[in-house]
Design a protein around this motif. Structure first.
Motif, mmCIF file in Angstrom:
data_model
loop_
_atom_site.group_PDB
_atom_site.id
_atom_site.type_symbol
_atom_site.label_atom_id
_atom_site.label_comp_id
_atom_site.label_asym_id
_atom_site.label_seq_id
_atom_site.Cartn_x
_atom_site.Cartn_y
_atom_site.Cartn_z
ATOM 1 N N THR A 1 68.246 72.148 11.907
ATOM 2 C CA THR A 1 69.177 71.938 10.641
ATOM 3 C C THR A 1 68.632 70.685 9.944
ATOM 4 N N GLY A 2 68.166 69.639 10.750
ATOM 5 C CA GLY A 2 67.571 68.500 10.001
ATOM 6 C C GLY A 2 66.220 68.508 9.408
ATOM 7 N N LEU A 3 65.253 68.454 10.250
ATOM 8 C CA LEU A 3 64.091 68.381 9.994
ATOM 9 C C LEU A 3 63.403 69.404 9.313
ATOM 10 N N ILE A 4 63.368 70.669 10.087
ATOM 11 C CA ILE A 4 62.965 71.980 9.382
ATOM 12 C C ILE A 4 63.563 72.163 8.019
ATOM 13 N N SER A 5 64.705 72.017 7.799
ATOM 14 C CA SER A 5 65.485 72.305 6.488
ATOM 15 C C SER A 5 65.002 71.355 5.553
ATOM 16 N N MET A 6 65.004 70.263 5.873
ATOM 17 C CA MET A 6 64.629 68.958 4.899
ATOM 18 C C MET A 6 63.065 69.019 4.650
ATOM 19 N N GLN A 7 62.190 69.667 5.522
ATOM 20 C CA GLN A 7 60.874 69.740 5.260
ATOM 21 C C GLN A 7 60.553 70.325 3.844
ATOM 22 N N LYS A 8 61.453 71.610 3.581
ATOM 23 C CA LYS A 8 61.475 72.435 2.385
ATOM 24 C C LYS A 8 61.910 71.746 1.198
ATOM 25 N N VAL A 9 63.147 70.986 1.452
ATOM 26 C CA VAL A 9 63.539 69.950 0.303
ATOM 27 C C VAL A 9 62.417 68.985 -0.162
ATOM 28 N N ALA A 10 61.679 68.366 0.933
ATOM 29 C CA ALA A 10 60.636 67.278 0.648
ATOM 30 C C ALA A 10 59.329 68.035 -0.091
ATOM 31 N N ASP A 11 59.117 69.273 0.392
ATOM 32 C CA ASP A 11 57.874 69.872 -0.473
ATOM 33 C C ASP A 11 58.453 70.269 -1.986
ATOM 34 N N LEU A 12 59.515 70.716 -2.228
ATOM 35 C CA LEU A 12 60.056 71.155 -3.422
ATOM 36 C C LEU A 12 60.335 69.860 -4.346
ATOM 37 N N GLN A 13 60.739 68.712 -3.870
ATOM 38 C CA GLN A 13 60.654 67.499 -4.440
ATOM 39 C C GLN A 13 59.284 66.823 -4.769
ATOM 40 N N SER A 14 58.400 67.339 -3.934
ATOM 41 C CA SER A 14 57.083 66.616 -4.392
ATOM 42 C C SER A 14 56.357 67.508 -5.488
ATOM 43 N N VAL B 1 68.474 60.770 6.554
ATOM 44 C CA VAL B 1 67.652 59.988 7.342
ATOM 45 C C VAL B 1 66.505 61.490 8.033
ATOM 46 N N SER B 2 66.969 62.533 7.950
ATOM 47 C CA SER B 2 65.979 63.673 8.297
ATOM 48 C C SER B 2 65.067 63.909 7.146
ATOM 49 N N LEU B 3 65.661 63.834 5.998
ATOM 50 C CA LEU B 3 64.583 63.967 4.858
ATOM 51 C C LEU B 3 63.502 62.976 4.597
ATOM 52 N N ARG B 4 64.063 61.687 5.054
ATOM 53 C CA ARG B 4 62.965 60.603 5.076
ATOM 54 C C ARG B 4 62.127 60.830 6.035
ATOM 55 N N ILE B 5 62.447 61.179 7.199
ATOM 56 C CA ILE B 5 61.329 61.551 8.308
ATOM 57 C C ILE B 5 60.277 62.409 7.807
ATOM 58 N N VAL B 6 60.681 63.407 7.184
ATOM 59 C CA VAL B 6 59.896 64.435 6.757
ATOM 60 C C VAL B 6 59.041 64.152 5.434
ATOM 61 N N GLY B 7 59.281 62.823 5.089
ATOM 62 C CA GLY B 7 58.435 62.494 3.773
ATOM 63 C C GLY B 7 59.137 62.581 2.480
ATOM 64 N N GLY B 8 60.319 62.960 2.458
ATOM 65 C CA GLY B 8 61.225 63.139 1.210
ATOM 66 C C GLY B 8 61.905 62.012 0.765
ATOM 67 N N ASP B 9 62.655 62.046 -0.398
ATOM 68 C CA ASP B 9 63.292 60.812 -0.906
ATOM 69 C C ASP B 9 64.551 61.304 -1.043
ATOM 70 N N PRO B 10 65.600 60.742 -0.282
ATOM 71 C CA PRO B 10 66.980 61.081 -0.030
ATOM 72 C C PRO B 10 67.720 60.771 -1.375
ATOM 73 N N ASP B 11 67.283 59.769 -1.862
ATOM 74 C CA ASP B 11 67.978 59.201 -3.276
ATOM 75 C C ASP B 11 67.623 60.127 -4.304
ATOM 76 N N LYS B 12 66.623 60.950 -4.366
ATOM 77 C CA LYS B 12 66.219 62.072 -5.427
ATOM 78 C C LYS B 12 66.925 63.207 -5.016
ATOM 79 N N THR B 13 68.030 63.458 -3.912
ATOM 80 C CA THR B 13 68.418 64.542 -3.664
ATOM 81 C C THR B 13 69.943 64.368 -4.231
ATOM 82 N N GLU B 14 70.498 65.402 -4.516
ATOM 83 C CA GLU B 14 72.003 65.119 -5.029
ATOM 84 C C GLU B 14 72.918 65.805 -3.725
#
Ligand SMILES: Nc1ncnc2c1ncn2[C@@H]1O[C@H](COP(=O)(O)OP(=O)(O)OP(=O)(O)O)[C@@H](O)[C@H]1O
Ligand SMILES: N[C@@H](Cc1ccc(O)cc1)C(=O)O
Length: 388
Positions: free
Chosen positions: A61-74, A115-128
């Motif tokens: 739920t944390g890392l795998i889900s947030m990896q895709k959020v990070a990919d799309l943010q990028s 924190v999961s999003l930060r670990i996988v390289g995303g920016d939590p402040d840029k996610t609503e």
């Protein structure tokens, strides 16, 4: 990543967006062509992924889900995380107490996903982050109307078949509200103007309904994105055999259903490695995990290596043979898999190396929840009754 247009407004690059959407852990994108054409036509992209509020956040739920959020943010896609408090209440999570669910949503859950999003390289402040009940309050009758619209286009038997999206099976005794959960989840997508609904493979039934009814009811067809589900750590050998057989049978539906029942799940804590587990817990859970020598198919620990350890890796992954002291360094997951298949890497040595790596990868979450501001949130949720 972002292209400049003549008007000076930045636009997204269609190829890059599709590439980011398809990158692992994505297992299915419905469809790459439609996503590409949305970008080419300048349609603003809005992604979302939703979570029930219950239990503790794990690697899936944390890392795998947030990896895709990070990919799309990028690549410049707007991303949203939906904290599904009403759905959790309907599904009787956290003792079915809506006040507790709401508190945990805005406290522990939000922190854990950030924190999961930060670990996988995303920016939590840029996610609503959006709380379900707040959205429903804001939209009032419009939301209810959306739920009714979806319900009018969906048969009861289709809804029954879709209850796997709430971790239930058709044969269970379900409340009427648990059936209502399905059109609500579909209505969430359109109520937020989302055109990239995302979730694990277990969520695809909701998204397929959304694709089918979207054009007629809301004027657009979303592009659904589904990521790979990490299996639970404690597979028993017969479940594992069933899973491998289902995979090799080529029957995709059978494979999906078999995997849903043995995925890492927060309501089955023995299957899960939580993002804030201590180093000792990591070592002990990994030590007890199912990892047959030489087996590379659906091996939970190799899956963790592939999807988490090798994901953004620059330096080689080292495994030390405890008996001989010999060190092997792997630059890619493929190299590790091959060596494991050839039994050049022993499960005990893989466990040791993985425990070390995971302890390091998860250090920011552990720190946040044991020493940092998340501590009281974790203490609170650990005292609550986790109901399934
Ligand atoms: N093992 C997993 N691997 C990858 N993604 C997962 C995994 N488990 C859940 N997810 C995804 O995380 C999101 C939230 O799922 P959910 O809240 O149902 O997690 P869960 O651990 O299965 O919880 P529960 O046991 O309460 O059903 C969904 O998109 C789901 O597909
Ligand atoms: N069904 C999702 C939770 C969810 C609820 C509502 C949504 O709109 C999206 C996701 C799960 O089990 O985790």
């Amino acid at each position: 990543m972002l292209c400049s247009t003549l008007s000076g407004v930045s636009a997204l690059d269609p190829e890059k967006v599709v590439e980011a959407a398809l990158r692992e852990p994505t297992e299915e994108l419905l469809t790459p062509d439609r996503l590409k054409s949305l970008v080419e036509n300048g349609v603003p992209l809005v992604h979302y992924i939703g979570f029930e509020i219950s239990g503790l956040v794990h690697l899936g739920t944390g890392l795998i889900s947030m990896q895709k959020v990070a990919d799309l943010q990028s690549v410049g896609v707007k991303t949203k995380v939906f904290l599904a408090d009403y759905h959790s209440w309907i599904n009787r999570k956290l003792g079915g107490d809506l006040d507790v669910i709401r508190r945990v949503a805005g406290g522990y859950f939000k922190e854990a996903l950030r924190v999961s999003l930060r670990i996988v390289g995303g920016d939590p402040d840029k996610t609503e982050f959006i709380l379900g009940s707040e959205l429903y309050e804001k939209l009032g009758l419009d939301y209810f109307t959306n739920v009714l619209r979806v319900s009018m286009e969906t048969t009861l038997s289709r809804v029954r078949r879709s209850v796997t999206i709430l971790g239930r099976s058709e044969s269970e005794a379900l409340s009427f509200a648990q059936l209502l959960y399905v059109p609500m989840q579909v209505a969430d997508i359109f109520s937020m103007g989302v055109n990239i609904p995302h979730g694990g493979m277990d969520q695809r039934k909701a998204h397929v309904i959304a694709i089918e009814v979207g054009e007629k009811l809301f004027g657009y067809k979303p592009v659904a994105l589904h990521h790979h589900l990490l299996p639970g750590l404690q597979l028993d050998a017969s479940d594992w055999k069933k899973l491998v057989e289902a995979k090799n049978s080529g029957d995709k539906e059978l494979f999906r259903e078999t995997l849903v029942n043995i995925k890492m799940s927060k309501s089955k804590p023995e299957t899960a490695l939580f993002i804030h587990d201590s180093e000792e817990e990591i070592r002990s859970k990994i030590g007890r995990a199912f990892c047959p020598a030489g087996e590379v198919e659906m091996n939970p620990l190799l899956e963790i290596a592939r999807y988490i350890v090798f994901r953004n890796r620059k330096e080689p992954f080292e495994v030390v043979n405890k008996k001989t002291g010999e060190r092997r360094a792997f630059n890619t997951y493929g190299e590790l898999e091959e060596a494991f298949r050839e039994r050049l890497v022993h499960p005990a040595d893989l466990k040791e190396a993985l425990s070390r790596e995971l302890a390091e990868i998860l250090a920011p979450a552990r720190k946040h929840f044991t020493e940092g501001p998340g501590r009281s949130f974790l203490e609170e949720i650990k005292e609550l009754r986790i109901t399934r």
